[in-house]
Design a protein around this motif. Structure first.
Motif, PDB file in Angstrom:
ATOM      1  N   ASN A 129     -14.759   5.735 -10.750  1.00 22.81           N
ATOM      2  CA  ASN A 129     -13.495   4.994 -10.694  1.00 22.81           C
ATOM      3  C   ASN A 129     -12.812   4.950 -12.054  1.00 22.81           C
ATOM      4  OD1 ASN A 129     -14.386   4.575  -8.125  1.00 22.81           O
ATOM      5  ND2 ASN A 129     -14.273   2.350  -8.169  1.00 22.81           N
ATOM      6  N   GLY A 149      -8.380  -1.654  -4.923  1.00 26.61           N
ATOM      7  CA  GLY A 149      -9.641  -1.216  -4.350  1.00 26.61           C
ATOM      8  C   GLY A 149     -10.570  -0.554  -5.346  1.00 26.61           C
ATOM      9  N   PRO A 206       0.802  -1.226   0.000  1.00 24.97           N
ATOM     10  CA  PRO A 206       0.000   0.000   0.000  1.00 24.97           C
ATOM     11  C   PRO A 206       0.831   1.270   0.000  1.00 24.97           C
ATOM     12  CG  PRO A 206      -0.094  -1.097   2.144  1.00 24.97           C
ATOM     13  CD  PRO A 206       0.561  -2.056   1.193  1.00 24.97           C
ATOM     14  N   PHE A 213       0.900   2.826  -3.516  1.00 23.56           N
ATOM     15  CA  PHE A 213      -0.274   3.348  -4.209  1.00 23.56           C
ATOM     16  C   PHE A 213      -0.046   4.827  -4.561  1.00 23.56           C
ATOM     17  CE2 PHE A 213      -3.174   0.312  -1.613  1.00 23.56           C
ATOM     18  CZ  PHE A 213      -2.864  -0.725  -2.479  1.00 23.56           C
ATOM     19  N   SER A 232      -5.219  -3.650 -10.893  1.00 21.39           N
ATOM     20  CA  SER A 232      -5.178  -3.959  -9.467  1.00 21.39           C
ATOM     21  C   SER A 232      -3.760  -4.108  -8.944  1.00 21.39           C
ATOM     22  CB  SER A 232      -5.974  -5.234  -9.180  1.00 21.39           C
ATOM     23  OG  SER A 232      -7.352  -5.022  -9.377  1.00 21.39           O
ATOM     24  N   ALA A 284      -1.390   7.596  -4.220  1.00 21.12           N
ATOM     25  CA  ALA A 284      -2.521   8.211  -3.519  1.00 21.12           C
ATOM     26  C   ALA A 284      -2.686   9.681  -3.888  1.00 21.12           C
ATOM     27  CB  ALA A 284      -2.341   8.051  -2.010  1.00 21.12           C
ATOM     28  N   LEU A 302      -1.916  -0.141 -10.033  1.00 18.29           N
ATOM     29  CA  LEU A 302      -2.420   1.121  -9.493  1.00 18.29           C
ATOM     30  C   LEU A 302      -3.114   0.938  -8.146  1.00 18.29           C
ATOM     31  CD1 LEU A 302      -3.852   2.982 -12.627  1.00 18.29           C
ATOM     32  CD2 LEU A 302      -1.675   3.364 -11.463  1.00 18.29           C
ATOM     33  N   SER A 303      -4.219   0.192  -8.143  1.00 20.42           N
ATOM     34  CA  SER A 303      -4.987   0.014  -6.910  1.00 20.42           C
ATOM     35  C   SER A 303      -5.982  -1.127  -7.083  1.00 20.42           C
ATOM     36  CB  SER A 303      -5.757   1.285  -6.571  1.00 20.42           C
ATOM     37  OG  SER A 303      -6.796   1.015  -5.655  1.00 20.42           O
ATOM     38  N   PHE A 348      -4.288   9.989  -7.269  1.00 21.09           N
ATOM     39  CA  PHE A 348      -5.708   9.639  -7.202  1.00 21.09           C
ATOM     40  C   PHE A 348      -6.510  10.750  -6.530  1.00 21.09           C
ATOM     41  CE2 PHE A 348      -4.622   4.973  -7.625  1.00 21.09           C
ATOM     42  CZ  PHE A 348      -5.287   4.814  -8.829  1.00 21.09           C
TER      43      PHE A 348
END
Length: 413
Positions: free
Chosen positions: A282, A251, A41, A44, A245, A46, A248-249, A49
């Protein structure tokens, strides 16, 4: 009254994911977990995003990002993916792309699209247990896919007919496979295509880890190899399943399918019946982030994960007892371990958790027939380098003790 008696027969094939259950251990701070196949994590993007989310919810864009959208997916994201696929050697257009809620949804839809009860799915021994979970609902039988074998296509065909169906597809992850970390050579990929041609079945190429190469030369995707032969993606039998997934992410649940338009059109119908479309917000956020620095971000991932992979392989060399073997992946997130015959991965997990507080995934879960009990999967992407060293040290201690007990038992018998 019990609703259980009303359940469809397919529910007898559905089982809880061992990995989903093991992920609960991540909440226990004293457990060193090699169990989940999850990204770090700390990597990520962040901030990117967060900025993209602000833009997506701005006065002008909010009416789009919070609204219903087309089932095929957000057009700018589909165009970016088509361009990305062309960079991999797959000449395609926007109409060859479907956005899915993670590549897991793609596997579920492909199982629904292809499998009738009794049909055969060719899978690896072992294979990704999420694929087995997705396909199980459609009541297939499984046969073993081994690109190195010389098994005749007629044997696959005869076995399928004996079981009441036909071979519908070959499923495989050719790059840094989950769970083994193994990558198929070009010749092995070509052999799968030849087998699919002989059986007139589809090929499902699960490319979730394709971007995460740390060593060696890239090998063309199976879809690219087939396209070289056929000259037109709409004439290809290979279905490429991609995902953001691992890069990038996980979730945000954004994946995609790249395939012939006839197949995409059928999957759109399944998407419309399933969830209408992948969340618009998303998709817009991901499209924004990938348009600005995706390759630089992936290079950062490769640098970090390469260090962790190397740390795990070095620790295994130092701490594993004789008789234990493991793969040496060129990328991805996993190392596959084979224990001496007679040892059981599930029993070893119970002891490792009890005595050393170390977790991993027993290997039987990845085998369609429940075999492979003397195998296990280790993840190196999630734990830190020092945790990897300490965890492998502890695991080696558990293994030495278990092997000593097994030898003593064998001598007494």
């Amino acid at each position: 009254m019990s609703l259980d008696q009303l359940f469809a027969t397919r529910m007898g094939r559905m089982k809880a994911s061992e990995i989903r259950e093991l992920l609960k251990l991540l909440d226990q701070p004293d457990v060193i977990s090699f169990a989940g196949g999850i990204p770090d994590p700390a990597l990520f993007p962040a901030a990117a995003f967060r900025d993209a989310m602000v833009r997506a919810l701005g006065d002008v864009q909010a009416g789009v990002s919070l609204q219903y959208s087309t089932s095929e997916g957000y057009p700018p994201l589909r165009r970016w993916i088509a361009d990305h696929m062309r960079g991999l050697g797959v000449e395609c257009g926007e109409d060859n792309i479907l956005i899915t809620s993670g590549s897991q949804q793609a596997l579920d839809y492909l199982g629904k699209l292809f499998l009738s009860p009794g049909d055969t799915a060719l899978v690896g021994w072992p294979t990704y247990l999420g694929a087995l979970g997705a396909f199980n609902a459609y009541e297939p039988v499984y046969d073993r896919l081994d690109p190195k074998s010389n098994r005749a296509p007629s044997d696959f065909r005869a076995q399928a007919e004996t079981r009441g169906g036909r071979v519908k597809f070959a499923y495989l992850s050719p790059d840094f496979a989950n769970p083994t970390g193994v990558t198929l050579t070009r010749e092995e990929r070509e052999s799968v295509l030849r087998l699919a041609d002989d059986l007139d079945c589809a090929v499902i190429e699960d490319a979730a880890y394709q971007s995460l190469r740390y060593d060696g030369e890239p090998v063309a995707p199976i879809l690219a190899l087939e396209l070289q032969r056929r000259g037109d993606i709409d004439a290809c039998r290979t279905v490429y399943c991609g995902s953001f997934s691992k890069t990038l992410s996980p979730g945000l649940r954004i994946g995609w399918v790249c395939a012939a338009k006839t197949l995409i059109n059928r999957m759109v119908l399944l998407k419309q019946a399933g969830d209408l479309h992948t969340p618009t917000l998303n998709q817009i956020v991901v499209a924004d982030v990938v348009a600005d620095g995706f390759e630089d971000h992936v290079e950062t991932l490769r640098a970090h994960y390469r260090v962790k992979r190397d740390r795990m392989l070095a620790a295994l060399e130092r701490h594993m007892p004789a008789g234990v073997e493991w793969t040496r992946p060129e990328g991805g997130m996993f190392v596959w371990m084979t224990l001496p015959e007679g040892l059981d991965g599930a029993a070893l997990l119970a002891e490792a958790l009890r005595s050393e507080r170390v977790a991993f995934v027993p290997g039987a879960a990845f085998h369609a027939d429940g075999s492979g009990r003397n195998t296990l999967r280790l993840n190196f992407s999630s734990p830190g380098p020092d945790e990897i060293e300490e965890g492998i040290t502890r695991l080696g201690q558990v293994l030495r003790a278990s092997m000593a007990v097994a030898r003593a038992g064998a001598q007494q018998s």
